[in-house]
Scaffold this active site. Structure first.
Site, PDB file in Angstrom:
ATOM      1  N   ASP A 235      -0.677   3.444  -2.841  1.00 53.94           N
ATOM      2  CA  ASP A 235      -1.624   2.535  -3.495  1.00 53.94           C
ATOM      3  C   ASP A 235      -3.083   2.930  -3.216  1.00 53.94           C
ATOM      4  OD1 ASP A 235      -2.276   0.108  -4.954  1.00 53.94           O
ATOM      5  OD2 ASP A 235      -2.880  -0.752  -3.031  1.00 53.94           O
ATOM      6  N   HIS A 240      -7.642   6.600  -4.041  1.00 54.69           N
ATOM      7  CA  HIS A 240      -9.012   6.241  -3.648  1.00 54.69           C
ATOM      8  C   HIS A 240      -9.491   7.007  -2.404  1.00 54.69           C
ATOM      9  CE1 HIS A 240      -8.323   3.223  -6.548  1.00 54.69           C
ATOM     10  NE2 HIS A 240      -7.807   2.302  -5.770  1.00 54.69           N
TER      11      HIS A 240
HETATM   12  C1  BG6 Z   1      -6.581  -1.043  -6.066  1.00 56.12           C
HETATM   13  C2  BG6 Z   1      -5.356  -1.262  -5.237  1.00 56.12           C
HETATM   14  O1  BG6 Z   1      -6.524   0.196  -6.721  1.00 56.12           O
HETATM   15  O2  BG6 Z   1      -7.725  -1.083  -5.228  1.00 56.12           O
HETATM   16  C3  BG6 Z   1      -5.436  -2.585  -4.537  1.00 56.12           C
HETATM   17  O3  BG6 Z   1      -4.214  -1.212  -6.079  1.00 56.12           O
HETATM   18  C4  BG6 Z   1      -6.703  -2.688  -3.715  1.00 56.12           C
HETATM   19  O4  BG6 Z   1      -4.305  -2.794  -3.688  1.00 56.12           O
HETATM   20  C5  BG6 Z   1      -7.909  -2.327  -4.573  1.00 56.12           C
HETATM   21  O5  BG6 Z   1      -6.818  -4.020  -3.253  1.00 56.12           O
HETATM   22  C6  BG6 Z   1      -9.155  -2.224  -3.720  1.00 56.12           C
HETATM   23  O6  BG6 Z   1     -10.275  -2.090  -4.549  1.00 56.12           O
HETATM   24  P1  BG6 Z   1     -11.700  -2.614  -4.101  1.00 56.12           P
HETATM   25  O7  BG6 Z   1     -12.602  -2.161  -5.192  1.00 56.12           O
HETATM   26  O8  BG6 Z   1     -11.594  -4.108  -3.991  1.00 56.12           O
HETATM   27  O9  BG6 Z   1     -11.983  -1.992  -2.778  1.00 56.12           O
END
Ligand code: BG6
Length: 484
Positions: A235, A240
């Site tokens: 995930d 990311h």
């Molecule tokens: C998403 C994930 O891609 O990014 C989530 O699937 C996560 O689990 C989210 O909570 C986090 O994004 P941000 O922008 O809130 O840090």
């Protein structure tokens, strides 16, 4: 400082999955904000498409609710919302059947940028791509936007790439990783490549280690079914965190252009060493006071899916050999904070004898909640009493430095959608990049599965399992505190 908004050309944007959660929470409010900023022209058309048999007006009610729910009161303007709704319409459409496609073809304007946002599950990517093609809607300039998860492993990612490649060229495919749209993530490139200060030190000779933390205070919320199949590795790390690692570790591209940047990121991913089980700590949050545990939320007793993961990663190339990158991400941690901390080595010789504390300079780049950079430097403690040294932060909050402009960064989706319309793929993942990231991820997961080690429990509101601390302690290092 006055922000300069460059309006994009008029466009037709079709949102497949137009009544879904992502459209409601992110895509529609982002478009509203871009209209408010003056970047989205009144000649833009937004077409929601989904299975439900809504009328245009019923869909506008949905859009109205999405904007009023998601946009803070001080950015809400009733007249502007009416203007926005005037740009919106709806077409009931069956992604795997024939219904609605002729209507869609008829609603699109020739000589206009046309973008199709696949805000649907990956199972529908293929059928949508095919139908766009078969109904003669896809043109050489058409752009499609696809959301994560882009595959569950290398094999499924390859299959998705193949399905999309059957109908579109790579330059038409925009794979979103919303982290790349975050202001500070892009700033990483500016800080590194628009200053002479950092780059000479940005290597294993001067950098002791790098920490990347993406901590969340929320749990898995309503996404248990998806999350339990994915876990933190798939995930967050595969996409990311991998992107953050790439931007920190990559070589300077020759130009700030899509393929130049993506070529360099790809080289980093391909240089990653396999990660053995001794360098991985997986955790799963248990129940706490008033907080249900992970397994209660996902409803899978005995689930071993990790809601936390920490890893020590090596980038095996000339620049980084010997400098570990420690990555950590998890849900239900103490607070929501994302930061990258580059810890430099100690000076080679101390002229201050025992007064020198062996702690190097640290450059901490804060992504959220408050974007900015802090540099830890050692100075003389002011006043009499001899040469006593003290560490002080050189703090640059972007909000303070840039005034209003630093407070009102556009949401990642706003920037990325406008990039699609502009035809700029720099902040989108290329197919080979995604596959390379899976090619590294798959054996890591297979490794811990073969070993049969279970995720360690941790308390909600903590910093994760104690073993994660050990991952750094045993190297004589410490994680930075997870604090807001
Ligand atoms: C998403 C994930 O891609 O990014 C989530 O699937 C996560 O689990 C989210 O909570 C986090 O994004 P941000 O922008 O809130 O840090």
């Amino acid at each position: 400082m006055v922000s300069r908004v460059i309006p994009v050309d008029p466009f037709d944007l079709v949102i497949f999955g137009g009544t879904g959660d992502l459209a409601r929470r992110k895509i529609l409010p982002s478009l509203y904000r871009r209209l408010a900023s003056g970047q989205m022209p009144d000649g833009a058309h937004i077409i929601g498409a989904a299975r439900s048999g809504l009328t245009d007006d019923e869909y506008r009610d949905f859009v109205r609710e999405s904007v009023t729910d998601q946009v803070p009161a001080d950015q809400y303007d009733a007249a502007l919302l009416d203007r926005f709704l005037g740009l919106v319409r709806y077409i009931p459409l069956d992604a795997i059947g024939t219904e609605g496609w002729a209507d869609l073809a008829g609603a699109l304007r020739a000589d206009m940028v046309q973008a199709f946002y696949f805000s649907v599950g990956p199972a529908l990517f293929g059928p949508l791509a095919e139908r766009l093609h078969d109904h003669g809607i896809a043109r050489p300039e058409t752009r499609i936007v696809v959301e994560k998860p882009f595959g569950h492993d290398l094999e499924s990612a390859r299959a998705l790439n193949a399905v999309l490649a059957a109908a579109f060229h790579e330059h038409q495919i925009y794979r979103i990783d919303h982290y790349l749209g975050k202001e500070t993530v892009q700033n990483l490139m500016a800080v590194r490549f628009a200053n002479v200060l950092f780059e000479p030190l940005w290597n294993a000779q001067y950098v002791d280690h790098v920490q990347i933390t993406v901590a969340e205070s929320l749990g898995v919320e309503g996404r248990g079914a998806y999350y339990d199949r994915a876990g933190a590795m798939r995930d967050m790390v595969q996409n990311h965190m991998m992107q953050l690692l790439c931007l920190i570790a990559m070589e300077p591209p020759s130009h700030f252009e899509p393929d130049a940047v993506r070529d360099e990121k790809l080289k980093v991913i391909r240089a990653l060493d396999p990660v053995g089980p001794e360098d991985i700590v997986r955790g799963q949050y248990r129940a706490g006071p008033g907080v249900p545990g992970y397994v209660d939320v996902v409803g899978t007793p005995g689930s071993d899916t990790e809601s936390f993961i920490a890893l020590k990663v090596h980038v095996s190339n000339w620049r980084w050999a010997g400098t570990p990158f420690y990555l950590r991400t998890g849900k239900r941690l103490r607070t929501r904070v994302s930061e990258i901390a580059v810890t430099f080595k100690d000076p080679p010789h101390s002229i201050f004898g025992h007064e020198t504390r062996r702690r190097g300079n640290v450059l901490a780049i804060r992504l959220q909640p408050d974007e900015g950079m802090v540099m830890r430097v050692t100075i003389k403690e002011p006043g009499p009493g001899g040469m006593r040294l003290v560490e002080v932060p050189l703090d640059m909050s972007f909000a303070e430095a840039l005034g209003e402009d630093g407070r009102n960064f556009p949401d990642a989706y706003e920037r990325l959608i406008m990039d699609v319309i502009r035809g700029d793929q720099t902040l989108f993942m290329r197919g080979d990049e995604v596959e390379a990231a899976w090619a590294w991820t798959d054996p890591v997961i297979a490794g811990w599965q073969a070993r049969g080690a279970r995720a360690m429990p941790y308390d909600p509101g903590s910093s994760g399992p104690d073993d994660a601390l050990m991952l750094m302690h045993r190297d004589g290092r410490r994680w930075r505190e997870i604090e807001g």
